[in-house]
Design a protein around this motif. Structure first.
Motif, PDB file in Angstrom:
ATOM      1  N   ASN A 305      32.356  41.770  18.706  1.00 42.88           N
ATOM      2  CA  ASN A 305      32.956  42.270  19.945  1.00 42.88           C
ATOM      3  C   ASN A 305      34.235  41.522  20.293  1.00 42.88           C
ATOM      4  OD1 ASN A 305      31.011  44.231  20.382  1.00 42.88           O
ATOM      5  ND2 ASN A 305      29.694  42.875  21.579  1.00 42.88           N
ATOM      6  N   GLU A 306      34.244  40.211  20.089  1.00 40.30           N
ATOM      7  CA  GLU A 306      35.441  39.423  20.394  1.00 40.30           C
ATOM      8  C   GLU A 306      36.606  39.825  19.492  1.00 40.30           C
ATOM      9  OE1 GLU A 306      33.589  35.191  22.028  1.00 40.30           O
ATOM     10  OE2 GLU A 306      33.783  35.538  19.871  1.00 40.30           O
ATOM     11  N   LEU A 307      36.316  40.070  18.232  1.00 44.14           N
ATOM     12  CA  LEU A 307      37.372  40.460  17.297  1.00 44.14           C
ATOM     13  C   LEU A 307      37.885  41.859  17.607  1.00 44.14           C
ATOM     14  CD1 LEU A 307      39.029  39.546  14.921  1.00 44.14           C
ATOM     15  CD2 LEU A 307      37.187  40.244  13.386  1.00 44.14           C
ATOM     16  N   VAL A 308      36.974  42.776  17.898  1.00 40.76           N
ATOM     17  CA  VAL A 308      37.376  44.148  18.233  1.00 40.76           C
ATOM     18  C   VAL A 308      38.193  44.160  19.524  1.00 40.76           C
ATOM     19  CG1 VAL A 308      36.521  46.412  18.948  1.00 40.76           C
ATOM     20  CG2 VAL A 308      35.506  45.266  16.984  1.00 40.76           C
ATOM     21  N   ASP A 309      37.816  43.328  20.489  1.00 42.75           N
ATOM     22  CA  ASP A 309      38.530  43.293  21.777  1.00 42.75           C
ATOM     23  C   ASP A 309      39.991  42.907  21.608  1.00 42.75           C
ATOM     24  OD1 ASP A 309      36.333  44.099  23.205  1.00 42.75           O
ATOM     25  OD2 ASP A 309      35.785  42.100  23.928  1.00 42.75           O
ATOM     26  N   ILE A 310      40.270  41.848  20.819  1.00 42.61           N
ATOM     27  CA  ILE A 310      41.667  41.433  20.678  1.00 42.61           C
ATOM     28  C   ILE A 310      42.452  42.452  19.848  1.00 42.61           C
ATOM     29  CG2 ILE A 310      41.201  38.974  21.011  1.00 42.61           C
ATOM     30  CD1 ILE A 310      41.526  38.593  17.989  1.00 42.61           C
ATOM     31  N   CYS A 311      41.762  43.147  18.944  1.00 44.40           N
ATOM     32  CA  CYS A 311      42.437  44.201  18.169  1.00 44.40           C
ATOM     33  C   CYS A 311      42.764  45.393  19.063  1.00 44.40           C
ATOM     34  CB  CYS A 311      41.569  44.626  16.987  1.00 44.40           C
ATOM     35  SG  CYS A 311      41.523  43.415  15.650  1.00 44.40           S
ATOM     36  N   GLN A 312      41.837  45.766  19.942  1.00 43.73           N
ATOM     37  CA  GLN A 312      42.103  46.866  20.866  1.00 43.73           C
ATOM     38  C   GLN A 312      43.260  46.528  21.799  1.00 43.73           C
ATOM     39  OE1 GLN A 312      38.270  47.574  22.709  1.00 43.73           O
ATOM     40  NE2 GLN A 312      37.752  49.178  21.230  1.00 43.73           N
ATOM     41  N   GLU A 313      43.305  45.279  22.242  1.00 38.61           N
ATOM     42  CA  GLU A 313      44.409  44.842  23.105  1.00 38.61           C
ATOM     43  C   GLU A 313      45.740  44.889  22.364  1.00 38.61           C
ATOM     44  OE1 GLU A 313      45.511  41.084  26.063  1.00 38.61           O
ATOM     45  OE2 GLU A 313      43.466  41.347  25.305  1.00 38.61           O
ATOM     46  N   SER A 314      45.653  44.824  21.038  1.00 39.30           N
ATOM     47  CA  SER A 314      46.859  44.870  20.204  1.00 39.30           C
ATOM     48  C   SER A 314      47.236  46.289  19.810  1.00 39.30           C
ATOM     49  CB  SER A 314      46.643  44.035  18.932  1.00 39.30           C
ATOM     50  OG  SER A 314      46.229  42.728  19.238  1.00 39.30           O
ATOM     51  N   GLY A 315      46.443  47.287  20.225  1.00 43.48           N
ATOM     52  CA  GLY A 315      46.740  48.677  19.897  1.00 43.48           C
ATOM     53  C   GLY A 315      46.129  49.149  18.601  1.00 43.48           C
ATOM     54  N   LEU A 316      44.977  48.578  18.242  1.00 45.32           N
ATOM     55  CA  LEU A 316      44.293  48.934  17.003  1.00 45.32           C
ATOM     56  C   LEU A 316      42.890  49.440  17.298  1.00 45.32           C
ATOM     57  CD1 LEU A 316      45.403  45.748  15.075  1.00 45.32           C
ATOM     58  CD2 LEU A 316      46.119  48.074  14.482  1.00 45.32           C
ATOM     59  N   VAL A 317      42.439  50.385  16.480  1.00 48.58           N
ATOM     60  CA  VAL A 317      41.120  50.998  16.663  1.00 48.58           C
ATOM     61  C   VAL A 317      40.258  50.729  15.435  1.00 48.58           C
ATOM     62  CG1 VAL A 317      39.864  53.157  17.024  1.00 48.58           C
ATOM     63  CG2 VAL A 317      42.099  52.818  18.096  1.00 48.58           C
ATOM     64  N   LEU A 318      39.028  50.302  15.656  1.00 49.75           N
ATOM     65  CA  LEU A 318      38.109  50.006  14.548  1.00 49.75           C
ATOM     66  C   LEU A 318      37.618  51.285  13.886  1.00 49.75           C
ATOM     67  CD1 LEU A 318      36.400  47.854  12.991  1.00 49.75           C
ATOM     68  CD2 LEU A 318      34.617  48.220  14.708  1.00 49.75           C
TER      69      LEU A 318
END
Length: 343
Positions: A305-318
């Protein structure tokens, strides 16, 4: 002795074995014994240490199953072979890096915690990665460790099920070091081309390593810094064990720089360890790894969740997560085109 007492004493004395392994690697004991059985006398001459001291080093190495002793001859066990530079999957570089760099940082952890800084700042006037770039010796230690880790990483569970082997993909490994990871991709996708982006002082070893795999015609090195705006196109972008070196703010800056070079078809592969949400004894290695990465460079191991959160904040989708081995995962992301108004 009570069981609890024995457990506590054996754990606090764990550094005995760590230093024994490190010293033995510095003395090249495992290298000398890799292809030749030796007597104590012969080994003593090789390492230029008195016979008495050599024997006192060898006894615990035998007791720890690194070395076999039979008919007054010493030979390496399978465990000991892994600590020789001649072994295909050698961990010697990993041990040397820990002994030369990491153990000192851990010795400053109490003081660092009390000052709310990470331990390496008490060891060096420079940030961790600046220190590696400025000191050839430190860089060699770090590079040995990283290359050992990258060479031993098994990407087959991912590579065997992805893409068409005949596709002509552009693969970009950001912070790719000597190119051990991108070489695995290019050897699997034989019509694809690659680019390693890293600091200039890595160029020579990267080009030599790529050449050793006969990939020079398909892989180039470009000097670059992932904190600075990048300008490169790619179908696959790779960040292997990069994000965990940085706190969230810096990690987001790196991710945004990568995202800005992606189109709607590009994929970003983040290779990292993932800490499960629930604390369990079987995950002890991950919790210690998290403390370790903080002690060296202020980074952190993250939960999914922590990794996905910073990626989402960066404009990336898992898109998907692929499990490897030893707590390693490949997380595949794509650019959030809706965020940028592209349907």
């Amino acid at each position: 002795m009570e069981l609890e007492e024995n457990i506590i004493i054996s754990k606090i004395q764990g550094y005995y074995t760590a230093y024994l392994m490190y010293i033995s690697c510095e003395l090249n004991i495992f290298d000398y014994l890799y292809n030749e059985d030796m007597s104590i006398n012969d080994l003593s001459e090789k390492i230029n240490i008195s016979r008495d001291k050599t024997y006192r080093l060898i006894r615990p190495l035998v007791a720890n199953s690194f070395i076999n002793e039979e008919d007054e001859l010493l030979s390496l066990s399978r465990l000991g072979q892994k600590l020789s530079e001649y072994d295909e999957k050698s961990l010697k570089g990993f041990v040397l890096f820990n002994g030369r760099e990491c153990m000192t940082c851990w010795s400053y952890m109490y003081e660092a915690l009390s000052k709310n800084i990470y331990p390496f700042k008490l060891v060096s006037k420079n940030e961790f990665f600046d220190a590696q770039a400025l000191d050839d010796g430190k860089f060699d230690n770090f590079n040995l460790m990283m290359r050992s880790s990258s060479r031993n990483m098994n990407l087959s569970p991912y590579l065997e099920q992805q893409y068409n082997k005949d596709d002509k993909l552009k693969i970009v490994d950001i912070g790719g070091g000597a190119g051990d990871i991108i070489s695995k991709f290019l050897l699997s996708y034989h019509n694809s081309s690659g680019t390693i982006i890293d600091l200039e002082h890595v160029r020579k070893e990267a080009e030599e390593n790529v050449g050793s795999h006969s990939l020079s015609n398909r892989c180039r090195f470009v000097s670059g810094d992932f904190f600075v705006e990048l300008n490169i196109q790619g179908d696959i972008f790779i960040l292997s064990r990069i994000i965990h070196d940085w706190e969230d703010e810096d990690a987001i800056n790196i991710l945004k720089n990568v995202k800005n070079n992606m189109d709607e078809h590009s994929r970003l592969l983040i290779i990292e360890k993932i800490i499960p949400e629930k604390i369990e004894k079987k995950n002890l290695y991950l919790y210690m790894s998290d403390l370790h990465i903080w002690s060296m460079c202020g980074g952190k191991e993250r939960t999914e969740n922590e990794l996905v959160d910073i990626c989402q904040e960066s404009g990336l989708v898992l898109n998907k997560i692929y499990g490897l081995a030893d707590f390693e995962y490949i997380l595949e992301f794509q650019k959030d085109c809706y965020e940028e108004g592209v349907l």
